[in-house]
Design a protein around this motif. Structure first.
Motif, PDB file in Angstrom:
ATOM      1  N   SER A   5      -6.686  14.319   1.609  1.00 47.38           N
ATOM      2  CA  SER A   5      -5.531  14.016   2.052  1.00 47.38           C
ATOM      3  C   SER A   5      -4.118  13.339   1.206  1.00 47.38           C
ATOM      4  CB  SER A   5      -6.075  12.355   1.849  1.00 47.38           C
ATOM      5  OG  SER A   5      -6.293  11.877   0.511  1.00 47.38           O
ATOM      6  N   LEU A   6      -4.650  14.477  -0.175  1.00 53.26           N
ATOM      7  CA  LEU A   6      -3.854  14.352  -1.252  1.00 53.26           C
ATOM      8  C   LEU A   6      -2.692  15.589  -0.102  1.00 53.26           C
ATOM      9  CD1 LEU A   6      -2.284  14.224  -4.171  1.00 53.26           C
ATOM     10  CD2 LEU A   6      -4.071  16.318  -4.535  1.00 53.26           C
ATOM     11  N   GLY A   7      -2.987  16.486  -0.143  1.00 56.88           N
ATOM     12  CA  GLY A   7      -0.770  17.372   0.604  1.00 56.88           C
ATOM     13  C   GLY A   7      -0.501  16.999   1.840  1.00 56.88           C
ATOM     14  N   PRO A   8      -1.212  16.132   2.665  1.00 53.82           N
ATOM     15  CA  PRO A   8       0.467  15.146   3.384  1.00 53.82           C
ATOM     16  C   PRO A   8       0.194  14.310   2.743  1.00 53.82           C
ATOM     17  CG  PRO A   8      -2.439  15.597   4.464  1.00 53.82           C
ATOM     18  CD  PRO A   8      -2.401  15.798   3.093  1.00 53.82           C
ATOM     19  N   LEU A  70       3.844  -4.010  -7.824  1.00 50.94           N
ATOM     20  CA  LEU A  70       3.624  -3.547  -6.245  1.00 50.94           C
ATOM     21  C   LEU A  70       2.919  -2.443  -5.987  1.00 50.94           C
ATOM     22  CD1 LEU A  70       6.860  -4.491  -4.778  1.00 50.94           C
ATOM     23  CD2 LEU A  70       6.001  -5.646  -4.839  1.00 50.94           C
ATOM     24  N   SER A  71       2.151  -3.080  -4.770  1.00 46.41           N
ATOM     25  CA  SER A  71       1.480  -1.886  -4.422  1.00 46.41           C
ATOM     26  C   SER A  71       2.550   0.252  -4.100  1.00 46.41           C
ATOM     27  CB  SER A  71       0.490  -1.742  -3.288  1.00 46.41           C
ATOM     28  OG  SER A  71       1.196  -1.726  -2.376  1.00 46.41           O
ATOM     29  N   LEU A  75       5.698  -0.305  -2.834  1.00 45.86           N
ATOM     30  CA  LEU A  75       7.080  -0.065  -2.626  1.00 45.86           C
ATOM     31  C   LEU A  75       7.794   1.372  -1.634  1.00 45.86           C
ATOM     32  CD1 LEU A  75       6.732   0.758  -6.348  1.00 45.86           C
ATOM     33  CD2 LEU A  75       8.411  -0.412  -5.418  1.00 45.86           C
ATOM     34  N   PHE A  76       6.722   1.947  -1.051  1.00 43.34           N
ATOM     35  CA  PHE A  76       7.376   3.369  -0.356  1.00 43.34           C
ATOM     36  C   PHE A  76       8.318   2.582   1.015  1.00 43.34           C
ATOM     37  CE2 PHE A  76       5.978   5.453   3.660  1.00 43.34           C
ATOM     38  CZ  PHE A  76       7.004   6.698   3.343  1.00 43.34           C
ATOM     39  N   ARG A 184      -1.659   5.347   1.246  1.00 42.83           N
ATOM     40  CA  ARG A 184      -2.931   4.831   1.383  1.00 42.83           C
ATOM     41  C   ARG A 184      -2.878   4.435   0.039  1.00 42.83           C
ATOM     42  NH1 ARG A 184      -3.989   2.895   6.269  1.00 42.83           N
ATOM     43  NH2 ARG A 184      -3.491   4.432   8.776  1.00 42.83           N
ATOM     44  N   GLY A 185      -3.847   3.760  -0.213  1.00 46.00           N
ATOM     45  CA  GLY A 185      -4.741   3.853  -1.490  1.00 46.00           C
ATOM     46  C   GLY A 185      -3.588   3.660  -3.008  1.00 46.00           C
ATOM     47  N   GLY A 186      -3.811   3.767  -4.342  1.00 41.44           N
ATOM     48  CA  GLY A 186      -3.108   3.622  -5.003  1.00 41.44           C
ATOM     49  C   GLY A 186      -3.616   2.593  -6.317  1.00 41.44           C
ATOM     50  N   ARG A 187      -2.808   2.482  -7.462  1.00 44.61           N
ATOM     51  CA  ARG A 187      -3.677   1.673  -7.839  1.00 44.61           C
ATOM     52  C   ARG A 187      -3.388  -0.242  -7.934  1.00 44.61           C
ATOM     53  NH1 ARG A 187      -0.575   2.180 -14.007  1.00 44.61           N
ATOM     54  NH2 ARG A 187      -1.351   4.770 -12.875  1.00 44.61           N
ATOM     55  N   GLU A 188      -3.738  -0.430  -8.351  1.00 42.69           N
ATOM     56  CA  GLU A 188      -3.865  -2.173  -8.196  1.00 42.69           C
ATOM     57  C   GLU A 188      -2.836  -2.482  -8.564  1.00 42.69           C
ATOM     58  OE1 GLU A 188      -5.494  -3.983  -5.997  1.00 42.69           O
ATOM     59  OE2 GLU A 188      -6.754  -2.249  -4.876  1.00 42.69           O
TER      60      GLU A 188
END
Length: 331
Positions: A5-8, A70-71, A75-76, A184-188
């Motif tokens: 998932s890192l590339g996309p 914010l997640s 933010l995105f 998706r994901g990331g820090r809380e």
């Protein structure tokens, strides 16, 4: 992190960095046409660029707080929505004031993209490849402004100045759709306190600095007062950061001899680049009498050289580390 998932994910955020850079120079080739449509002078028109950069600076100053609070996904999508709203507003603006407001909204949205991209890279890319991936991100930020003059130059010549806002509008929509699937994901998120006085001091200081620099030759007294106010506001901001337990922006890296010279050089470089990115199109179109499309072509080469140097330096950083790249005495 080496999962599939890192590339996309990085592709989407590199696109965000490119869009943010593109928007910085979005209206440069259209300034002459905007001046004619709204009967304003160059000093007023340049606030479409200067105001954008002020808003971006304030957003970047607040980004450490926003990234903790914010997640990444929130933010995105907030940034994408603001970018879409600002681009649509610029396309439809009936007067200069609303056009400027649209640019500021656009700046808040796309201003989140650059630090968000860099934070995602630092959080998710293996340390041994960090230099390369950060350099690619930096190149995207630089290639964006390089592409903007040539694309918008032809659009202004053939379709009118309002058409330039269709490019970031379409790009932001495309990135939003892609982000639905890959961001998706990331820090809380953390419950952290926002220091409003620091944000206000940043906004006041940067705004007064820009006003002072733009007025000092036309109205020396007004310019001098604004510059003094800028020094006081930014000095107060710096003093406040040193005494806060959780500063809005940590100035601790500036205490190190390996950091502050590079930061100073970056500041001078950016001042030179952005001033020329505004003044050069005005000169090419008004003084030299070139079409907007040709003026855009002339703006590309130096920025592409900068992007190439950025990627090469990132690869050098991964290969040799930072110390061999520093002059003797700074390490």
């Amino acid at each position: 992190m080496r999962d599939s998932s890192l590339g996309p994910l990085l592709a989407v955020f590199y696109g965000c960095g490119f869009l943010a850079g593109f928007n910085e120079n979005l209206v440069n080739m259209a300034l002459v046409a905007i001046m004619g449509d709204f009967s304003i002078d160059a000093v007023a028109a340049q606030w479409l660029v200067t105001g954008y950069m002020i808003a971006v600076t304030v957003v970047v100053t607040c980004m450490a707080y926003l990234y903790r609070r914010l997640s990444t996904r929130t933010l995105f999508f907030a940034a994408a929505a603001l970018s879409i709203a600002g681009s649509a507003g610029g396309f439809l603006a009936p007067n200069f004031l609303l056009l400027l407001v649209a640019r500021l909204v656009q700046a808040v949205g796309t201003g989140v993209f650059i630090p968000l991209m860099m934070n995602v890279i630092v959080d998710r890319v293996p340390h041994g490849r960090l230099g390369t991936y950060l350099a690619i991100g930096s190149a995207m930020i630089t290639i964006g402004p390089a592409t903007a003059p040539i694309v918008t130059g032809f659009m202004v010549s053939d379709l009118g100045w309002r058409s330039v806002f269709l490019v970031p509008l379409a790009a932001a929509v495309a990135l939003t759709v892609a982000g639905i699937f890959v961001v998706r994901g990331g820090r809380e998120p953390e419950l952290v306190r926002f220091d409003l006085p620091s944000a206000l001091l940043t906004a006041a200081g940067v705004t007064l600095l820009c006003v002072g620099l733009s007025e000092v030759t036309l109205r020396p007294v007004v310019g001098a007062v604004a510059l003094i106010g800028a020094v006081l506001a930014l000095g107060w901001f710096a003093q406040r950061q040193e005494h806060l337990a959780r500063p809005l922006v940590s100035l601790e890296p500036l205490h190190h001899g390996t950091f502050w010279p590079a930061a100073l050089l970056v500041m001078v470089t950016m001042m030179t680049y952005f001033s020329l990115s505004v003044m050069a199109p005005l000169y090419f179109e008004e003084a030299a009498g070139l079409a907007a499309s040709m003026a855009g072509v002339l703006m590309v080469a130096p920025v592409l050289a900068n992007a190439t140097a950025s990627v090469l330096s990132g690869r050098a950083l991964d290969r040799w580390g930072e110390w061999p790249l520093l002059p003797t005495g700074l390490a």
